[in-house]
Design a protein around this motif. Sequence first.
Motif, PDB file in Angstrom:
ATOM      1  N   ASP A 267       0.833  -1.207   0.000  1.00  0.00           N
ATOM      2  CA  ASP A 267       0.000   0.000   0.000  1.00  0.00           C
ATOM      3  C   ASP A 267       0.870   1.261   0.000  1.00  0.00           C
ATOM      4  O   ASP A 267       1.619   1.500   0.940  1.00  0.00           O
ATOM      5  CB  ASP A 267      -0.895   0.014   1.228  1.00  0.00           C
ATOM      6  CG  ASP A 267      -1.772  -1.227   1.345  1.00  0.00           C
ATOM      7  OD1 ASP A 267      -1.282  -2.327   1.035  1.00  0.00           O
ATOM      8  OD2 ASP A 267      -2.925  -1.091   1.762  1.00  0.00           O
TER       9      ASP A 267
ATOM     10  N   GLN B 221      -0.471   4.594  -0.560  1.00  0.00           N
ATOM     11  CA  GLN B 221      -1.305   5.581   0.139  1.00  0.00           C
ATOM     12  C   GLN B 221      -0.772   7.006   0.055  1.00  0.00           C
ATOM     13  O   GLN B 221      -0.674   7.724   1.052  1.00  0.00           O
ATOM     14  CB  GLN B 221      -1.508   5.169   1.598  1.00  0.00           C
ATOM     15  CG  GLN B 221      -2.393   3.942   1.729  1.00  0.00           C
ATOM     16  CD  GLN B 221      -3.053   3.808   3.069  1.00  0.00           C
ATOM     17  OE1 GLN B 221      -2.801   2.861   3.785  1.00  0.00           O
ATOM     18  NE2 GLN B 221      -3.911   4.744   3.407  1.00  0.00           N
TER      19      GLN B 221
ATOM     20  N   ASP C 288      -4.852   0.737  -2.745  1.00  0.00           N
ATOM     21  CA  ASP C 288      -4.661   1.838  -1.807  1.00  0.00           C
ATOM     22  C   ASP C 288      -3.435   2.652  -2.212  1.00  0.00           C
ATOM     23  O   ASP C 288      -2.532   2.889  -1.410  1.00  0.00           O
ATOM     24  CB  ASP C 288      -4.527   1.342  -0.360  1.00  0.00           C
ATOM     25  CG  ASP C 288      -5.886   1.154   0.308  1.00  0.00           C
ATOM     26  OD1 ASP C 288      -6.915   1.327  -0.367  1.00  0.00           O
ATOM     27  OD2 ASP C 288      -5.909   0.837   1.516  1.00  0.00           O
TER      28      ASP C 288
ATOM     29  N   HIS D 186      -9.329   2.634  -0.175  1.00  0.00           N
ATOM     30  CA  HIS D 186      -9.077   4.078  -0.246  1.00  0.00           C
ATOM     31  C   HIS D 186      -9.211   4.593  -1.680  1.00  0.00           C
ATOM     32  O   HIS D 186      -9.641   5.740  -1.890  1.00  0.00           O
ATOM     33  CB  HIS D 186      -7.695   4.403   0.303  1.00  0.00           C
ATOM     34  CG  HIS D 186      -7.639   4.421   1.796  1.00  0.00           C
ATOM     35  ND1 HIS D 186      -8.097   5.479   2.553  1.00  0.00           N
ATOM     36  CD2 HIS D 186      -7.199   3.491   2.691  1.00  0.00           C
ATOM     37  CE1 HIS D 186      -7.935   5.217   3.839  1.00  0.00           C
ATOM     38  NE2 HIS D 186      -7.399   4.010   3.950  1.00  0.00           N
TER      39      HIS D 186
END
Length: 267
Positions: free
Chosen positions: A8, A10, A37, A66
Amino acid sequence: MSTYAIGDIQGCHQHFQQLLEIIGFNPSRDKLWLVGDVVNRGPNSLAVLHTLMQLGDAVIMVLGNHDLHLLMVAAGVTTEQPHDTLKSILQAPDREKLLSWLRHQRLFYHEDEYALVHAGLLPGWSVDQAEYLAQEVEVILCNDQSFQEFAPSMYGNDPDHWQDSLQGEHRWRVIINAMTRLRVCTREGKMNFAFKANPTDIPAGYVPWFNVPNRASKTHTILFGHWSALGLRMERNLIALDTGCLWGGRLTAVRLEDRTVFQVPCA
């Protein structure tokens, strides 16, 4: 040619760039497999999306919760949360191009002995069935009209288990929730979405989805992220890749050809 599976991101663009330098990534020769994500909470989600789009066919990614949250905010279904860092994307001049690119990413992918998903698979789903179910949802996400019609129904925790008889929004919601939110479930496949902590604190009656006996997807090595408290875990048919870069951990890549691990520490 090498294939690198990465956890991830992010929005942590700087660490992502550092990791690409460490592995010596060459988009004309190598492949990136991303567990989703890629945006939100980190400082530069916009730059991450621009970089991934520039890499073109060298990137294979699946959507995470997300990423879907960004699409829901942009569609007006929900609002930004206090810790979201999506504004730079939502206000970008090329916003619609970015969102369209994201909507056209996969929910699940498999090639040879590997399968890629953000969170997990329900114990009764084989890899072939998971691919078929994911494609049902991908068709909806890619089509402007069907996406707008389904988006208001995407959020929700029910149904919390799979039935072949499920139809419409209930069916698609279970597929999305399993592939983008699952951490633990009962042996029968009932999902618990409230649990987000360490594996040692799993509520009674639940187990990590990958530890359910006779899980149908054991035929392949599943690559996934989502569960930062789990950390890096590498087993014969399982590689967990979310090592908490966002939380000051590391951003991790695994070269699939020899399972060599590359990591960047994240302040």
